[in-house]
Motif scaffolding. Structure first.
Motif, PDB file in Angstrom:
ATOM      1  N   ASP A 337       0.855  -1.184   0.000  1.00  0.00           N
ATOM      2  CA  ASP A 337       0.000   0.000   0.000  1.00  0.00           C
ATOM      3  C   ASP A 337       0.891   1.235   0.000  1.00  0.00           C
ATOM      4  O   ASP A 337       1.730   1.408   0.903  1.00  0.00           O
ATOM      5  N   GLY A 361      -2.509  10.386  -4.336  1.00  0.00           N
ATOM      6  CA  GLY A 361      -2.814   9.019  -4.742  1.00  0.00           C
ATOM      7  C   GLY A 361      -2.693   8.032  -3.602  1.00  0.00           C
ATOM      8  O   GLY A 361      -1.788   8.120  -2.773  1.00  0.00           O
ATOM      9  N   ASP A 362      -3.622   7.080  -3.548  1.00  0.00           N
ATOM     10  CA  ASP A 362      -3.588   5.962  -2.609  1.00  0.00           C
ATOM     11  C   ASP A 362      -3.749   4.688  -3.415  1.00  0.00           C
ATOM     12  O   ASP A 362      -4.764   4.508  -4.105  1.00  0.00           O
ATOM     13  N   THR A 363      -2.749   3.812  -3.341  1.00  0.00           N
ATOM     14  CA  THR A 363      -2.745   2.587  -4.135  1.00  0.00           C
ATOM     15  C   THR A 363      -2.640   1.373  -3.230  1.00  0.00           C
ATOM     16  O   THR A 363      -1.769   1.320  -2.352  1.00  0.00           O
ATOM     17  N   TRP A 365      -2.080  -2.628  -3.675  1.00  0.00           N
ATOM     18  CA  TRP A 365      -1.722  -3.683  -4.628  1.00  0.00           C
ATOM     19  C   TRP A 365      -1.533  -4.987  -3.866  1.00  0.00           C
ATOM     20  O   TRP A 365      -0.774  -5.055  -2.910  1.00  0.00           O
ATOM     21  N   ASP A 400      -5.204  -4.558  -8.114  1.00  0.00           N
ATOM     22  CA  ASP A 400      -4.665  -3.215  -7.935  1.00  0.00           C
ATOM     23  C   ASP A 400      -5.829  -2.234  -7.815  1.00  0.00           C
ATOM     24  O   ASP A 400      -6.707  -2.202  -8.668  1.00  0.00           O
ATOM     25  N   ASP A 401      -5.845  -1.466  -6.744  1.00  0.00           N
ATOM     26  CA  ASP A 401      -6.902  -0.472  -6.511  1.00  0.00           C
ATOM     27  C   ASP A 401      -6.227   0.869  -6.264  1.00  0.00           C
ATOM     28  O   ASP A 401      -5.547   1.050  -5.251  1.00  0.00           O
ATOM     29  N   THR A 402      -6.394   1.801  -7.208  1.00  0.00           N
ATOM     30  CA  THR A 402      -5.742   3.104  -7.110  1.00  0.00           C
ATOM     31  C   THR A 402      -6.793   4.207  -7.081  1.00  0.00           C
ATOM     32  O   THR A 402      -7.633   4.290  -7.987  1.00  0.00           O
ATOM     33  N   ARG A 403      -6.762   5.062  -6.077  1.00  0.00           N
ATOM     34  CA  ARG A 403      -7.657   6.219  -5.992  1.00  0.00           C
ATOM     35  C   ARG A 403      -6.797   7.482  -6.107  1.00  0.00           C
ATOM     36  O   ARG A 403      -5.874   7.687  -5.323  1.00  0.00           O
ATOM     37  N   THR A 404      -7.109   8.302  -7.110  1.00  0.00           N
ATOM     38  CA  THR A 404      -6.313   9.492  -7.396  1.00  0.00           C
ATOM     39  C   THR A 404      -7.180  10.733  -7.311  1.00  0.00           C
ATOM     40  O   THR A 404      -8.255  10.791  -7.916  1.00  0.00           O
ATOM     41  N   ASP A 418     -11.229   6.617  -9.409  1.00  0.00           N
ATOM     42  CA  ASP A 418     -10.952   5.350  -8.736  1.00  0.00           C
ATOM     43  C   ASP A 418     -10.734   4.293  -9.819  1.00  0.00           C
ATOM     44  O   ASP A 418     -11.626   4.036 -10.636  1.00  0.00           O
ATOM     45  N   ARG A 420      -9.797   0.390 -10.521  1.00  0.00           N
ATOM     46  CA  ARG A 420      -9.682  -0.953  -9.953  1.00  0.00           C
ATOM     47  C   ARG A 420      -9.324  -1.920 -11.085  1.00  0.00           C
ATOM     48  O   ARG A 420     -10.026  -1.976 -12.093  1.00  0.00           O
TER      49      ARG A 420
END
Length: 819
Positions: A337, A361-363, A365, A400-404, A418, A420
């Motif tokens: 993370d 950004g919060d990722t 993986w 992989d979940d990335t929120r930008t 978001d 995914r």
């Protein structure tokens, strides 16, 4: 199918021909007192000091050794718990019957032991081998501590393993790909006991029996043991970082062997996290030549935490002296993370503010996977004459979940997205290898390999409202990818007196097939077929004992991945667009190597000259749209790469109390990219030094460091950096318990990396500060085991361990580069 049947027929014919006109020495190992058979004893037949044939007896102690012709030989029969039986044998006909060979119980351990050291490093035409089992510190070391002492290998400031200063290499376990190690090599080696590794092969100039992909070379970890025993052994260890970035790790391994069956299990776990949100800081400056948005100043902070874990299982069963089966499997998983926050300011040519944006950004993986492999080997009653059939299946899902969040300079939200994604991958590899030493002067090898890979990737991108709900239906990207790789190889080798050589070729065909769906486009397909013929040639000369001179030439390949071939556009960054190139071909690197080496029990030295040329190297390049200032990144085969350099090593071991090793690598590299008129050239040097010495009883001190003047790539230069470390290890309770403390960069709060970019369309500088480079680690390790060995004590004995393994050439060294 016709080609496959022709290959099988040819291999069968070779087997039949080689079985004729051979001489055999037969006997049976028995206990001198009880006359009972000594099963699985090792029988070796020598002529002068050269090993002619060697194998393990069957359960009844029977053995049959082959030799090239009539004459006088020396027979050695050994077994754990017995004194060696040595005798002279006269071979006068096709079959020589020895009857019972008596072994006397009791390995005599002396109060005074005279020991002759064995060289830690030897080399042949394609590889350098470090004998871990002969390193006196191996029993109390982890694998990363041993790797520091292996010539041509080093660890950089962040603990990554480098081969001749390069990170582009493959990792094998017992000659087979190891997905668990390739995914997590940096962390795994910190927990693997060095005692579980027999030797490390650094294959810088691979022959045709290895896949041609991978410019830098191959690191092969050998774990199989030739000695038979009944019993078990194992290791449990745990450690933690008490200074710097918090980290915790542990591992456990055990090996059990009884008769024909052997099993080993190894598990590892590591956990790391940051003290705060920030573990590294990056600053950048960029000038887009001729663009309206001319200047960009950026800064970012990055933090992360995660964990890795895995289990490896190996089973082996000896059916008889001629047939052997292994079953290996592995499972691994983990998550990482990361959190990042960046800010970019944009200025016009007069340095007046023209805008800007922020990026938060919060990722998350996560990954997991597993492999299962089955190998069968048949030996044709001659050492080295084998037929091996292997099949391996691997499964590797990823999520992989990335929120930008992208904001302007005033903090007003411009966009919240978001993404995914998940990828499910499957692979199957079937391989057949055949090797035949026709006689003491000639040998051949051939093989066939097929790899099938299937991947199903899906990504959902949604624009979110400030409350976190979706503003509209998610956009979906889907791709189904299939790949077939077929490789066929054949090689011939010869050995005459002081000369030896090998030549061969490998043919590889690759079929890439992908079906893609992405928003705003009609579904489309990617079809790309590649075919390459890879030659190999080596010639070695050994003027006197311990000295070797070798020359070798081969080609290495760099295949484009499906993401490099896909034309899909990634526009997640406001100032950058990225996409692939469907017309990419496999890059071909021509590699030439000349090397001299000297190896002895006390010290060794090696020096090599290397050259690397590629006229179609792949590179990712960036150009800027003058009207918008938007950077476009894609790939091309138009990069011409030229490099020449040297590498070497020096190690001295005056006694088992002290070991000093030095490795170095230097090269001048030139990159020419005509489409953008970019020409980059520079000399780089890297070196490391390691000292391992004994202090008081069962205590060791380890010191070392690494320095790199900086690397070069197309249009960019990396500034130099260094690291240093010190460690102290104390063994207790008859070397069963180890307590160690180590520290790296104790006087450096952070490590700084600098990079410069110079191209016709933009000039840039970046600075990266790693705030977790200063660390202190504490580790505790416990060894256990019980082997069924009878030991008797005597007043004096001599232990000889100076026999150097048979080598048929000089070493090689190759440095690889390319983007």
């Amino acid at each position: 199918m016709k080609r496959f049947m022709v290959l099988i027929f040819a291999l069968s014919t070779l087997c039949a021909v080689s079985a004729q006109n051979r001489f055999a020495v037969r006997g049976r190992a028995v206990d001198a007192a009880s006359r009972e058979p000594v099963g699985y004893a090792t029988a070796v037949l020598r002529r002068d000091s050269t090993v002619v044939s060697a194998l393990a007896a069957d359960a009844g102690g029977a053995f049959e050794l082959t030799c090239p012709g009539k004459g006088r030989y020396r027979l050695e029969v050994t077994m754990v718990g017995y004194n060696p039986a040595v005798s002279e044998v006269e071979v006068a006909g096709p079959a020589t019957e020895l009857g019972d060979v008596e072994l006397k119980q009791g390995v005599e351990i002396a109060d005074v032991v005279v020991s002759v050291q064995k060289p830690l490093v030897v080399n042949d035409a394609e590889k350098l081998t470090y004998s871990v089992e002969d390193d006196p510190q191996a029993s109390t070391s982890t694998l990363d501590e041993i790797i520091r002492k292996v010539p041509q290998l080093s660890l950089d400031a962040e603990g990554n393993v480098l081969l001749n200063g390069q990170s582009n290499y493959k990792i094998l376990m017992n000659g087979r790909p190891s997905a668990s190690l390739n995914n997590n090599f940096k962390e795994a080696i910190k927990g693997i006991p060095a005692s579980s590794i027999r030797k490390i092969e650094v294959i810088t100039h691979p022959s045709t029996k290895y896949e041609a992909e991978g410019v830098g070379g191959i690191i092969n970890l050998i774990t199989d043991r030739s000695k038979q025993f009944t019993g078990y052994n194992g290791n449990v260890s745990a450690g933690a970082a008490v200074m710097g970035m918090p980290a915790y790790f542990g591992n456990a391994s055990t090996t059990v062997q009884t008769g024909k069956l052997a099993a080993s299990v190894m598990g590892y776990y590591s956990r790391y996290r940051t003290n705060s949100r920030t573990t590294s800081v990056q600053e950048s400056w960029r000038e887009n030549v001729g663009a309206e948005n001319r200047y960009q100043l950026g800064s970012s902070e990055i933090g992360f935490d995660g964990q890795h874990y895995g289990v490896n299982l190996d089973l082996s069963y000896t059916i008889d002296t001629l047939n052997f089966i292994t079953l290996n499997g592995s499972f691994w998983g983990g998550n990482n993370d990361s959190r990042s926050a960046s800010l970019t300011d944009i200025y016009d040519p007069q340095m007046q503010p023209a805008g800007g944006f922020g990026d938060i950004g919060d990722t998350g993986w996560s990954y997991s996977g597993g492999t299962v492999g089955l190998n069968y080997e048949h030996t044709f009653r001659r050492t080295g004459h084998t037929l091996t059939v292997s099949d391996e299946v691997d499964i590797d899902p990823e999520h992989d979940d990335t929120r930008t969040t992208v904001t302007d300079l005033q903090g007003l939200p411009l966009s919240l997205s978001d993404r995914r994604s998940r990828t499910h991958s499957y692979g199957n590899t079937v391989q057949i290898d055949y090797a035949n030493p026709l006689n003491e002067h000639h040998n051949i090898e051939a093989g066939l390999k097929h790899i099938y890979r299937y991947s199903d990737a899906r990504a959902d991108l949604a624009t979110l409202l400030p409350d976190g709900t979706a503003a509209d239906d998610p956009q979906r990207d889907d791709m189904i990818y299939r790949q077939h790789i077929l490789g066929i190889y054949a090689g011939y080798g010869f050995t005459f007196s002081k000369w030896s050589g090998r030549l061969g070729t490998r043919m590889e065909s690759t079929w890439n097939d992908a079906d893609v769906e992405e928003p705003g486009h009609e579904p489309y397909a990617i079809r790309k077929n590649l075919f390459n013929v890879v030659p190999y040639l080596s010639l070695s000369f050994r003027p006197t004992e311990g000295h070797s001179l070798s020359m070798s030439y081969t080609e290495r390949l760099q295949r484009p991945g499906i993401s490099m071939l896909s034309p899909a556009v990634d526009d997640t960054q406001p100032t950058r667009l990225s996409y692939g190139n469907p017309d990419l071909e496999a890059a071909v690197f021509h590699s030439l190597n000349l090397q001299y080496g000297y190896f002895s029990p006390k010290w060794s030295a090696m020096f090599g000259l290397t050259g690397l040329i590629s006229n179609n190297s792949m590179t990712e390049y960036t150009f800027t749209d003058p009207a918008t200032g938007i950077a476009h990144s894609t790939y091309s085969n138009d990069l011409h790469t030229r490099s020449c350099g040297f590498n070497g090593s020096f190690s001295v071991r005056p006694s088992q109390m002290l070991n000093l090793s030095i490795s170095y690598n230097g090269q001048y590299a030139v990159y020419d990219f005509a489409p953008m008129d970019i020409h980059t050239g520079r000399f780089g040097f890297s070196g490391n030094i390691n000292v391992d010495c004994a202090l008081w009883k069962e205590a060791r001190l380890m010191l070392g460091g690494y320095y790199n003047t900086g690397d070069v790539s197309l249009g960019s230069y990396n500034k130099g950096y260094y690291y240093y470390y010190a460690g102290l290890k104390q063994s207790l309770f008859k070397k069963r318990l180890d307590l160690s403390v180590s520290v790296s960069n104790p006087f450096e709060k952070e490590t700084t990396f600098r990079q410069e970019y110079v191209t016709p369309t933009y000039v840039a500088r970046s600075l990266y500060r790693n705030r977790s480079s200063r660390r202190m680690m504490v580790n505790l390790s416990w060894r256990f085991g019980k082997q069924n060995v009878t030991v008797k004590r005597a007043s004096r004995t001599i232990s000889n361990d100076d026999m150097q393994s048979g080598n048929k050439g000089g070493g090689s060294g190759m440095t690889g580069m390319g983007q």
